[in-house]
Design a protein around this motif. Structure first.
Motif, PDB file in Angstrom:
ATOM      1  N   GLY A 190      -0.621   1.893  22.751  1.00 25.24           N
ATOM      2  CA  GLY A 190      -1.199   2.032  21.412  1.00 25.24           C
ATOM      3  C   GLY A 190      -0.293   1.476  20.338  1.00 25.24           C
ATOM      4  N   PHE A 191       1.007   1.760  20.431  1.00 27.58           N
ATOM      5  CA  PHE A 191       1.951   1.249  19.439  1.00 27.58           C
ATOM      6  C   PHE A 191       2.094  -0.264  19.546  1.00 27.58           C
ATOM      7  CE2 PHE A 191       2.956   5.606  18.799  1.00 27.58           C
ATOM      8  CZ  PHE A 191       3.508   5.685  17.526  1.00 27.58           C
ATOM      9  N   GLY A 192       2.118  -0.783  20.763  1.00 22.18           N
ATOM     10  CA  GLY A 192       2.195  -2.232  20.940  1.00 22.18           C
ATOM     11  C   GLY A 192       0.996  -2.948  20.358  1.00 22.18           C
ATOM     12  N   LEU A 193      -0.185  -2.391  20.549  1.00 13.72           N
ATOM     13  CA  LEU A 193      -1.396  -2.985  19.984  1.00 13.72           C
ATOM     14  C   LEU A 193      -1.357  -2.976  18.455  1.00 13.72           C
ATOM     15  CD1 LEU A 193      -4.099  -1.405  22.342  1.00 13.72           C
ATOM     16  CD2 LEU A 193      -3.449  -3.820  22.240  1.00 13.72           C
ATOM     17  N   SER A 194      -0.833  -1.917  17.864  1.00 11.60           N
ATOM     18  CA  SER A 194      -0.779  -1.824  16.404  1.00 11.60           C
ATOM     19  C   SER A 194       0.138  -2.890  15.813  1.00 11.60           C
ATOM     20  CB  SER A 194      -0.300  -0.428  15.986  1.00 11.60           C
ATOM     21  OG  SER A 194      -1.203   0.560  16.437  1.00 11.60           O
ATOM     22  N   TRP A 195       1.318  -3.083  16.422  1.00 11.13           N
ATOM     23  CA  TRP A 195       2.200  -4.146  15.951  1.00 11.13           C
ATOM     24  C   TRP A 195       1.584  -5.517  16.216  1.00 11.13           C
ATOM     25  CZ3 TRP A 195       5.683  -3.231  12.533  1.00 11.13           C
ATOM     26  CH2 TRP A 195       6.348  -2.004  12.499  1.00 11.13           C
ATOM     27  N   GLY A 196       0.815  -5.629  17.287  1.00 13.59           N
ATOM     28  CA  GLY A 196       0.133  -6.889  17.560  1.00 13.59           C
ATOM     29  C   GLY A 196      -0.901  -7.227  16.503  1.00 13.59           C
ATOM     30  N   VAL A 197      -1.605  -6.218  15.996  1.00 15.22           N
ATOM     31  CA  VAL A 197      -2.583  -6.442  14.926  1.00 15.22           C
ATOM     32  C   VAL A 197      -1.892  -7.019  13.693  1.00 15.22           C
ATOM     33  CG1 VAL A 197      -4.100  -5.275  13.272  1.00 15.22           C
ATOM     34  CG2 VAL A 197      -4.245  -4.709  15.703  1.00 15.22           C
ATOM     35  N   LEU A 198      -0.754  -6.435  13.320  1.00 18.79           N
ATOM     36  CA  LEU A 198      -0.026  -6.928  12.146  1.00 18.79           C
ATOM     37  C   LEU A 198       0.449  -8.368  12.353  1.00 18.79           C
ATOM     38  CD1 LEU A 198       1.168  -6.392   9.379  1.00 18.79           C
ATOM     39  CD2 LEU A 198       3.159  -5.369  10.490  1.00 18.79           C
ATOM     40  N   ALA A 199       0.986  -8.668  13.542  1.00 19.43           N
ATOM     41  CA  ALA A 199       1.431 -10.038  13.835  1.00 19.43           C
ATOM     42  C   ALA A 199       0.257 -11.015  13.789  1.00 19.43           C
ATOM     43  CB  ALA A 199       2.101 -10.081  15.208  1.00 19.43           C
ATOM     44  N   ALA A 200      -0.904 -10.585  14.284  1.00 17.33           N
ATOM     45  CA  ALA A 200      -2.080 -11.457  14.284  1.00 17.33           C
ATOM     46  C   ALA A 200      -2.516 -11.785  12.861  1.00 17.33           C
ATOM     47  CB  ALA A 200      -3.222 -10.784  15.038  1.00 17.33           C
ATOM     48  N   GLY A 201      -2.408 -10.820  11.946  1.00 16.88           N
ATOM     49  CA  GLY A 201      -2.765 -11.085  10.556  1.00 16.88           C
ATOM     50  C   GLY A 201      -1.919 -12.199   9.962  1.00 16.88           C
ATOM     51  N   ILE A 202      -0.622 -12.183  10.259  1.00 18.60           N
ATOM     52  CA  ILE A 202       0.276 -13.222   9.745  1.00 18.60           C
ATOM     53  C   ILE A 202      -0.094 -14.585  10.326  1.00 18.60           C
ATOM     54  CG2 ILE A 202       2.684 -13.991   9.698  1.00 18.60           C
ATOM     55  CD1 ILE A 202       3.469 -10.994   9.798  1.00 18.60           C
ATOM     56  N   VAL A 203      -0.380 -14.634  11.612  1.00 17.10           N
ATOM     57  CA  VAL A 203      -0.741 -15.896  12.263  1.00 17.10           C
ATOM     58  C   VAL A 203      -2.056 -16.438  11.693  1.00 17.10           C
ATOM     59  CG1 VAL A 203      -1.440 -16.954  14.453  1.00 17.10           C
ATOM     60  CG2 VAL A 203       0.505 -15.374  14.385  1.00 17.10           C
ATOM     61  N   GLN A 204      -3.053 -15.573  11.517  1.00 16.22           N
ATOM     62  CA  GLN A 204      -4.349 -16.025  10.997  1.00 16.22           C
ATOM     63  C   GLN A 204      -4.218 -16.564   9.578  1.00 16.22           C
ATOM     64  OE1 GLN A 204      -6.152 -12.176  12.871  1.00 16.22           O
ATOM     65  NE2 GLN A 204      -7.857 -13.333  12.052  1.00 16.22           N
ATOM     66  N   LEU A 205      -3.414 -15.898   8.751  1.00 12.02           N
ATOM     67  CA  LEU A 205      -3.205 -16.383   7.385  1.00 12.02           C
ATOM     68  C   LEU A 205      -2.536 -17.755   7.398  1.00 12.02           C
ATOM     69  CD1 LEU A 205      -3.183 -16.037   4.326  1.00 12.02           C
ATOM     70  CD2 LEU A 205      -1.060 -14.716   4.549  1.00 12.02           C
ATOM     71  N   ALA A 206      -1.569 -17.939   8.278  1.00 13.50           N
ATOM     72  CA  ALA A 206      -0.880 -19.227   8.362  1.00 13.50           C
ATOM     73  C   ALA A 206      -1.845 -20.352   8.737  1.00 13.50           C
ATOM     74  CB  ALA A 206       0.264 -19.141   9.377  1.00 13.50           C
ATOM     75  N   ILE A 207      -2.790 -20.072   9.639  1.00 17.82           N
ATOM     76  CA  ILE A 207      -3.725 -21.101  10.095  1.00 17.82           C
ATOM     77  C   ILE A 207      -4.602 -21.594   8.947  1.00 17.82           C
ATOM     78  CG2 ILE A 207      -5.776 -21.496  11.538  1.00 17.82           C
ATOM     79  CD1 ILE A 207      -4.470 -19.640  13.621  1.00 17.82           C
ATOM     80  N   VAL A 208      -5.215 -20.671   8.199  1.00 16.18           N
ATOM     81  CA  VAL A 208      -6.109 -21.110   7.116  1.00 16.18           C
ATOM     82  C   VAL A 208      -5.322 -21.678   5.942  1.00 16.18           C
ATOM     83  CG1 VAL A 208      -8.032 -19.622   7.754  1.00 16.18           C
ATOM     84  CG2 VAL A 208      -6.250 -18.718   6.255  1.00 16.18           C
ATOM     85  N   TRP A 209      -4.106 -21.191   5.714  1.00 16.72           N
ATOM     86  CA  TRP A 209      -3.277 -21.742   4.642  1.00 16.72           C
ATOM     87  C   TRP A 209      -2.940 -23.203   4.924  1.00 16.72           C
ATOM     88  CZ3 TRP A 209       2.039 -23.267   4.561  1.00 16.72           C
ATOM     89  CH2 TRP A 209       2.555 -23.504   3.285  1.00 16.72           C
ATOM     90  N   ILE A 210      -2.569 -23.498   6.159  1.00 16.58           N
ATOM     91  CA  ILE A 210      -2.288 -24.887   6.538  1.00 16.58           C
ATOM     92  C   ILE A 210      -3.548 -25.737   6.421  1.00 16.58           C
ATOM     93  CG2 ILE A 210      -1.656 -26.369   8.481  1.00 16.58           C
ATOM     94  CD1 ILE A 210       0.216 -24.086   9.416  1.00 16.58           C
ATOM     95  N   ALA A 211      -4.698 -25.201   6.834  1.00 19.48           N
ATOM     96  CA  ALA A 211      -5.954 -25.950   6.751  1.00 19.48           C
ATOM     97  C   ALA A 211      -6.321 -26.263   5.303  1.00 19.48           C
ATOM     98  CB  ALA A 211      -7.079 -25.162   7.429  1.00 19.48           C
ATOM     99  N   VAL A 212      -6.092 -25.323   4.395  1.00 23.97           N
ATOM    100  CA  VAL A 212      -6.373 -25.571   2.975  1.00 23.97           C
ATOM    101  C   VAL A 212      -5.466 -26.673   2.434  1.00 23.97           C
ATOM    102  CG1 VAL A 212      -6.202 -24.563   0.658  1.00 23.97           C
ATOM    103  CG2 VAL A 212      -7.350 -23.303   2.479  1.00 23.97           C
ATOM    104  N   ARG A 213      -4.197 -26.646   2.808  1.00 26.39           N
ATOM    105  CA  ARG A 213      -3.272 -27.713   2.386  1.00 26.39           C
ATOM    106  C   ARG A 213      -3.731 -29.062   2.923  1.00 26.39           C
ATOM    107  NH1 ARG A 213       1.763 -26.755   0.289  1.00 26.39           N
ATOM    108  NH2 ARG A 213       2.504 -28.686   1.250  1.00 26.39           N
ATOM    109  N   ASN A 214      -4.164 -29.091   4.172  1.00 30.44           N
ATOM    110  CA  ASN A 214      -4.645 -30.347   4.753  1.00 30.44           C
ATOM    111  C   ASN A 214      -5.933 -30.824   4.097  1.00 30.44           C
ATOM    112  OD1 ASN A 214      -2.495 -30.418   6.555  1.00 30.44           O
ATOM    113  ND2 ASN A 214      -3.637 -29.418   8.209  1.00 30.44           N
ATOM    114  N   ALA A 215      -6.686 -29.894   3.496  1.00 33.74           N
ATOM    115  CA  ALA A 215      -7.908 -30.269   2.777  1.00 33.74           C
ATOM    116  C   ALA A 215      -7.608 -30.812   1.380  1.00 33.74           C
ATOM    117  CB  ALA A 215      -8.844 -29.065   2.676  1.00 33.74           C
TER     118      ALA A 215
END
Length: 536
Positions: A190-215
């Protein structure tokens, strides 16, 4: 790019995310079952996820996208960049303050809002508070990511925003695989999944931020300031947040009520994951693509194109969701048995409950998707108040029904309440669009709907008898390979039967699909005059 191709672009990314979500839930069910840690994690994750849908996806898909599209039309890329930076400054500051306040108040929030039923269970309440505290900053990442996804959708760059959510499932699958390999107990998982959720949020934000810059749009931080554009956004966003997140509001209410019964929260979450596959692939794709397209048509005064977009979207929605709803109703138990029944997921208790919830969710599936097809008709006209009123009524219906049914039915009663509330909301949205003259009477659509319903019913009957015939192959004692082959074969056979019947009876038309696939976004093709009736 045609409307159908845009739907397909978004749906392909969403399908990947939902497919990985299946893998995640299968591993989670095997590791945690429907036990106390599963309840705690699902309740804790529901909280930031609901806020994300309310104040990020709902608000920005409804309010930000039309205003951003208007800035592009009127002031070009420079105006859109300035508007985005103004919004970014205000949004980031507000999210930071909200997150700090929520983190400090998390014990009270869990006790009185998220899971009041956990308060008297030693260990379960404390675990839920801790997991929610770890995951809540995910809201910041996903809210900023939703804003950038709205920018990408307005710029007709759909794929990056559609594919980013898949990384939540990729990371959580990695966490579960690590936990399985090292033999971690449920608490550590349960604790590992919770930290994984937070890490996933950072990764997802990075993906769309890079895509906006490329646009071609680089967003810088501006000091928060209430400019006229930001004020207009906030006026539209508050009711839009409630409207766009109505399904999540109802789910949060359902989670709070279900917390009074052991395993109910996780049972609802497991059923939700399965029905989210057709809801996400069709509903999210339609909502994401339709809003900016409809906004452009209305801003340019092309009312014929706007009407055509709405009608074809509903036609596509029903064509795809009616058979899915029928299959979920009839095949719920074999599907749940195949997807979840292993490890800590108890066959004699968990499977029947999750299956009954899934079957009921299936009946509400067309309504949930139609809501996503109807609300752009309001949002594109910058009317977010009317859908908010309907959403509030829907929430009232959901709460009253859930409280009435939960004592006698348990978790399935909450699913009934959600389905009823969804249909009430969808019908109110459609009725008001018709009353205002924003929805013309489309003869081909009216002719096809009853035929599609009939085909779905016939398919359900055929699946029912086929399921009884192959009861041994899909039963609890059947080998996994045999079970999977039979279930997938039944689903594929049912789908083939439905599509053949739909085209054979005129519920679907190859000419209609061909026109939509070939129709370019810059060259609207109105429906044939002979088939289009005037507004009532």
């Amino acid at each position: 790019m045609s409307l159908v191709k845009k739907f397909a672009t978004v749906a392909s990314g969403t399908l990947m995310s939902r497919a990985l979500g299946f893998g995640r839930e299968m591993l989670m069910a095997a590791a945690l079952g429907t036990g106390p840690v599963a309840d705690a994690f699902n309740a804790a994750f529901q909280f930031p996820n609901t806020f994300r849908r309310l104040f990020a996806e709902g608000a920005f898909n409804a309010a930000f996208v039309p205003l951003f599209a208007k800035e592009i039309e009127q002031h070009g890329t420079d105006g859109a960049k300035r508007f985005s930076e103004e919004v970014f400054g205000v949004l980031f500051s507000a999210l930071l303050a909200l997150t700090i306040a929520m983190e400090l108040a998390m014990p009270l929030i869990v006790r009185y809002l998220v899971a009041p039923g956990f308060a008297d269970i030693p260990g379960k309440f404390e675990t839920t508070v801790t997991l929610a505290t770890i995951m809540f900053p995910y809201l910041i990442c996903m809210s900023l990511g939703a804003m950038m996804a709205g920018m990408l959708n307005s710029l007709r760059r759909y794929f990056a925003a559609a594919i980013a959510p898949a990384f939540l499932n990729i990371i959580l699958i990695g966490v579960l695989a690590y936990a399985w390999y090292h033999g971690l107990d449920a608490h550590d998982v349960g604790f590992g999944l919770s930290w994984g959720v937070l890490a996933a949020g950072i990764v997802q934000l990075a993906i769309v931020w890079i895509a906006v810059r490329n646009a071609g749009i680089s967003i810088g931080f501006r000091r928060p300031k209430m400019t006229p554009n930001v004020k207009r956004l906030l006026i539209l966003a508050l009711p839009a947040a409630i409207t766009g997140g109505i399904t999540q509001i109802n789910q949060l209410i359902g989670t709070a009520i279900a917390s009074a019964q052991n395993s109910a929260v996780s049972s609802l979450a497991y059923a939700d994951r399965i029905y989210q596959l057709p809801l996400g692939v069709v509903g999210v794709a339609v909502a994401i693509v339709l809003l900016p397209e409809l906004s452009r048509a209305l801003k340019s005064g092309n009312l014929v194109e706007a009407a055509n977009l709405q009608n074809r979207s509903v036609e596509f929605t029903l064509f795809m969701t009616l058979p899915a709803a029928a299959a979920l109703w009839v095949m719920s138990e074999p599907i749940v048995r195949l997807v979840y029944e292993r490890g800590a997921f108890a066959a004699n208790h968990s499977t029947p409950i999750v299956a009954s919830i899934l079957a009921i969710f299936g009946l509400g599936l067309p309504a949930f998707v139609l809501i996503k097809a109807f609300t752009p008709g309001y949002f594109a006209r910058e009317d977010t108040r009317t859908p908010m009123v309907f959403a509030a009524i829907s929430v009232g219906v959901n709460v009253a029904t859930a409280l009435s049914l939960f004592p006698s039915m348990g978790a399935p009663g909450i699913a009934v309440a959600s389905a009823v509330a969804g249909w009430v909301n969808a019908l109110m949205l459609l009725a008001m669009l018709i009353r205002r003259g924003h929805w013309g009477r489309d003869v081909p659509l009216l002719r096809r709907i009853p035929r599609l319903v009939l085909c779905a019913v016939i398919m359900a009957v055929a699946l029912y008898f086929a399921e009884r015939h192959f009861a041994t192959q899909i039963g609890p004692g059947s080998p996994l390979v045999v079970k999977a082959t039979t279930v997938l074969g039944l689903v594929a056979g049912g789908a083939a039967f439905y599509f053949i019947a739909a085209f054979g009876t005129g519920g679907a038309d190859f000419g209609m699909l061909r026109r939509n696939v070939k129709r370019g976004s810059g060259k609207p093709t109105p429906p044939p005059v002979a088939e289009q009736s005037p507004d009532p």
